[in-house]
Scaffold this motif. Structure first.
Motif, short mmCIF file in Angstrom:
data_model
loop_
_atom_site.label_atom_id
_atom_site.label_comp_id
_atom_site.label_asym_id
_atom_site.label_seq_id
_atom_site.Cartn_x
_atom_site.Cartn_y
_atom_site.Cartn_z
N LEU A 111 -1.88 4.85 -4.45
CA LEU A 111 -2.77 3.71 -4.20
C LEU A 111 -2.01 2.57 -3.53
CD1 LEU A 111 -5.62 2.57 -4.63
CD2 LEU A 111 -4.82 1.61 -6.79
N VAL A 112 -0.79 2.28 -3.99
CA VAL A 112 -0.01 1.20 -3.42
C VAL A 112 0.52 1.60 -2.04
CG1 VAL A 112 1.94 -0.35 -3.75
CG2 VAL A 112 0.60 0.38 -5.71
N ALA A 113 0.84 2.90 -1.87
CA ALA A 113 1.29 3.37 -0.56
C ALA A 113 0.22 3.10 0.49
CB ALA A 113 1.62 4.86 -0.62
N GLY A 114 -1.04 3.26 0.11
CA GLY A 114 -2.12 2.96 1.05
C GLY A 114 -2.15 1.50 1.44
N LEU A 115 -1.86 0.61 0.49
CA LEU A 115 -1.81 -0.83 0.81
C LEU A 115 -0.64 -1.15 1.72
CD1 LEU A 115 -2.63 -2.32 -2.70
CD2 LEU A 115 -4.16 -2.07 -0.76
N LEU A 116 0.50 -0.49 1.51
CA LEU A 116 1.63 -0.69 2.41
C LEU A 116 1.27 -0.28 3.83
CD1 LEU A 116 4.59 0.66 0.22
CD2 LEU A 116 4.14 -1.72 0.82
N VAL A 117 0.57 0.84 3.94
CA VAL A 117 0.17 1.31 5.27
C VAL A 117 -0.77 0.31 5.94
CG1 VAL A 117 -1.14 3.08 6.51
CG2 VAL A 117 0.52 3.75 4.75
N ARG A 118 -1.69 -0.26 5.18
CA ARG A 118 -2.68 -1.17 5.77
C ARG A 118 -2.12 -2.57 6.02
NH1 ARG A 118 -6.06 1.58 2.07
NH2 ARG A 118 -6.02 -0.14 0.56
N TRP A 119 -1.28 -3.06 5.12
CA TRP A 119 -0.88 -4.47 5.18
C TRP A 119 0.52 -4.68 5.74
CZ3 TRP A 119 -2.56 -6.19 -0.44
CH2 TRP A 119 -3.95 -6.06 -0.55
N VAL A 120 1.47 -3.85 5.36
CA VAL A 120 2.87 -4.09 5.70
C VAL A 120 3.28 -3.37 6.98
CG1 VAL A 120 5.26 -3.81 4.94
CG2 VAL A 120 3.51 -4.54 3.31
N LEU A 121 2.93 -2.11 7.14
CA LEU A 121 3.41 -1.34 8.28
C LEU A 121 2.98 -1.90 9.63
CD1 LEU A 121 3.42 2.39 7.17
CD2 LEU A 121 5.04 0.54 6.73
N PRO A 122 1.74 -2.42 9.78
CA PRO A 122 1.40 -3.01 11.09
C PRO A 122 2.34 -4.15 11.48
CG PRO A 122 -0.60 -2.58 9.85
CD PRO A 122 0.55 -2.36 8.90
N GLN A 123 2.68 -5.02 10.51
CA GLN A 123 3.59 -6.13 10.81
C GLN A 123 5.01 -5.63 11.07
OE1 GLN A 123 3.45 -9.84 8.67
NE2 GLN A 123 1.49 -9.31 7.72
N MET A 124 5.43 -4.59 10.32
CA MET A 124 6.75 -4.02 10.57
C MET A 124 6.83 -3.45 11.97
SD MET A 124 9.00 -4.35 8.12
CE MET A 124 10.16 -3.10 8.68
N ALA A 125 5.81 -2.73 12.40
CA ALA A 125 5.81 -2.13 13.73
C ALA A 125 5.85 -3.19 14.81
CB ALA A 125 4.59 -1.24 13.89
N ALA A 126 5.15 -4.32 14.58
CA ALA A 126 5.10 -5.37 15.59
C ALA A 126 6.40 -6.17 15.64
CB ALA A 126 3.92 -6.30 15.30
N ARG A 127 6.99 -6.45 14.49
CA ARG A 127 8.16 -7.32 14.43
C ARG A 127 9.49 -6.58 14.48
NH1 ARG A 127 6.32 -10.97 9.34
NH2 ARG A 127 8.58 -11.37 9.25
N HIS A 128 9.50 -5.34 13.99
CA HIS A 128 10.75 -4.59 13.92
C HIS A 128 10.52 -3.14 14.35
CE1 HIS A 128 12.37 -8.05 11.78
NE2 HIS A 128 11.35 -7.98 10.94
N PRO A 129 10.27 -2.92 15.62
CA PRO A 129 9.93 -1.57 16.09
C PRO A 129 11.05 -0.56 15.93
CG PRO A 129 10.31 -3.06 17.94
CD PRO A 129 10.28 -3.91 16.71
N ASP A 130 12.29 -1.01 15.74
CA ASP A 130 13.41 -0.08 15.60
C ASP A 130 13.68 0.31 14.15
OD1 ASP A 130 13.87 -0.04 18.35
OD2 ASP A 130 15.12 -1.84 18.25
N VAL A 131 12.87 -0.20 13.22
CA VAL A 131 13.02 0.15 11.81
C VAL A 131 12.00 1.23 11.45
CG1 VAL A 131 12.84 -0.65 9.42
CG2 VAL A 131 13.92 -2.10 11.15
N THR A 132 12.48 2.32 10.88
CA THR A 132 11.60 3.39 10.40
C THR A 132 11.35 3.19 8.91
OG1 THR A 132 12.46 4.97 12.02
CG2 THR A 132 11.36 5.89 10.08
#
Length: 319
Positions: free
Chosen positions: A103-124
């Motif tokens: 359930l929390v993994a889904g929230l990370l995908v929706r809320w955190v990962l978009p910002q990570m991809a935009a701000r830190h594209p070299d971080v997996t």
């Protein structure tokens, strides 16, 4: 004697720590057979056996344990030295391994990962969905996500999103047929959607009101191990589900589900990203935590605190 390479020593630490060529090979990114040959070559170069091997297991010898004890802090110091100058490189790069319930993994995908991809594209960001509480350090994770009451005391916790509220929900059609339960005891005459915990045990529904705690064994012909599926089963009129509000809020807002026993539900519980407090924070994890903190600032309800954050089961309850 030729000095072993840093790659060989790092590989030895991985094998000796995981006690498995396969898991160590997965961590390093090579084939188990290649890693096995490298360890034999290392032993030949050093003139001693470092690993005991059987068809099912691998473990350090006495010499291997002694080498492992000296190499682990040395490699950790090397990592810290490299991390200390990472900021001069410009863009932060690397991998962050996160352990989280579904359930929390889904929230990370929706809320955190978009910002990570935009701000830190070299971080997996490598998220592993895991319902059980595990030792994130020995399992090779940089951080985990759990209810605040379940975070080990030697970890640093960073609150994430708003607290979870656990609710009982059912479809309007079901409640029209069977009526709203007035107290938790009345659930005994209802169809309840059971929750199987990662340990295999059934979750016992927890209630509280005016200082009174009550635990109910939910009866029903359906048992699931995923909260979103429980909410879906409730939408289909199959019974009453006990879930985190995150799993049901969309269906409640559009009228497919209704909350029941609202006066009996436990206080909200905080959710946190946690990580080891005794080691230097790698740059990739640091920027991940920065994004988590930014997400938290956008959630006005996050500053609410659970009045009893430790009342959930050891496995973290429905989350």
């Amino acid at each position: 004697m030729p000095r072993p390479s840093l790659n060989d020593l790092t590989a030895f630490v991985a094998v000796a720590t995981h006690r498995s060529f396969r898991r160590a090979a997965d961590e390093i990114g090579t084939a188990p057979s290649t890693l096995s040959h490298a360890m034999r070559a290392l032993e030949e170069r050093m003139g001693m056996r470092l690993l005991n091997r059987t068809t099912r297991s691998v473990s350090p010898t006495e010499a291997g344990f002694r080498l492992l004890d000296r190499l682990q802090p040395a490699l950790a110091s090397l990592d810290e030295a490299l991390d200390s100058v990472a900021g001069f490189r410009g863009n932060v790069a690397g991998t962050v391994r996160i352990n989280a319930p579904r359930l929390v993994a889904g929230l990370l995908v929706r809320w955190v990962l978009p910002q990570m991809a935009a701000r830190h594209p070299d971080v997996t960001v490598d998220i592993v969905v895991e319902g059980r509480l595990i030792d994130i350090v020995s399992s090779g994770f940089d951080a985990g996500v759990r209810l605040l009451g379940s975070v080990p005391k030697d970890m640093i916790a960073v609150p994430f999103a708003r607290p979870l509220t656990f609710i009982c929900v059912a479809s309007p059609g079901y409640l029209d047929r069977f009526g709203d339960p007035g107290t938790p005891e009345e659930l005994q005459r209802h169809h309840c959607i059971g929750h199987r915990m990662p340990s295999g045990k059934f979750y016992r529904w927890e209630f509280e009101r005016a200082g009174q705690d009550l635990v109910i064994d939910a009866n029903g012909s359906i048992v699931l191990d995923d909260e979103e599926l429980m909410a879906e089963a409730a939408i289909e009129g199959l019974g009453i589900a006990y879930v985190a509000d995150w799993a049901a809020e969309g269906a409640i807002s559009d009228g497919r589900l209704r909350s029941v026993l609202t006066a009996w539900m436990p206080a909200p519980e905080g959710v946190a990203v946690y990580y080891p407090g005794h080691r230097t924070v790698p740059p990739a994890l640091r920027v991940f935590l920065d994004v988590v903190k930014d997400v938290r600032k956008k959630e006005p309800q996050l500053d609410q605190r659970s009045s009893n954050p430790g009342n959930r089961s050891a496995e973290g309850g429905p989350a």
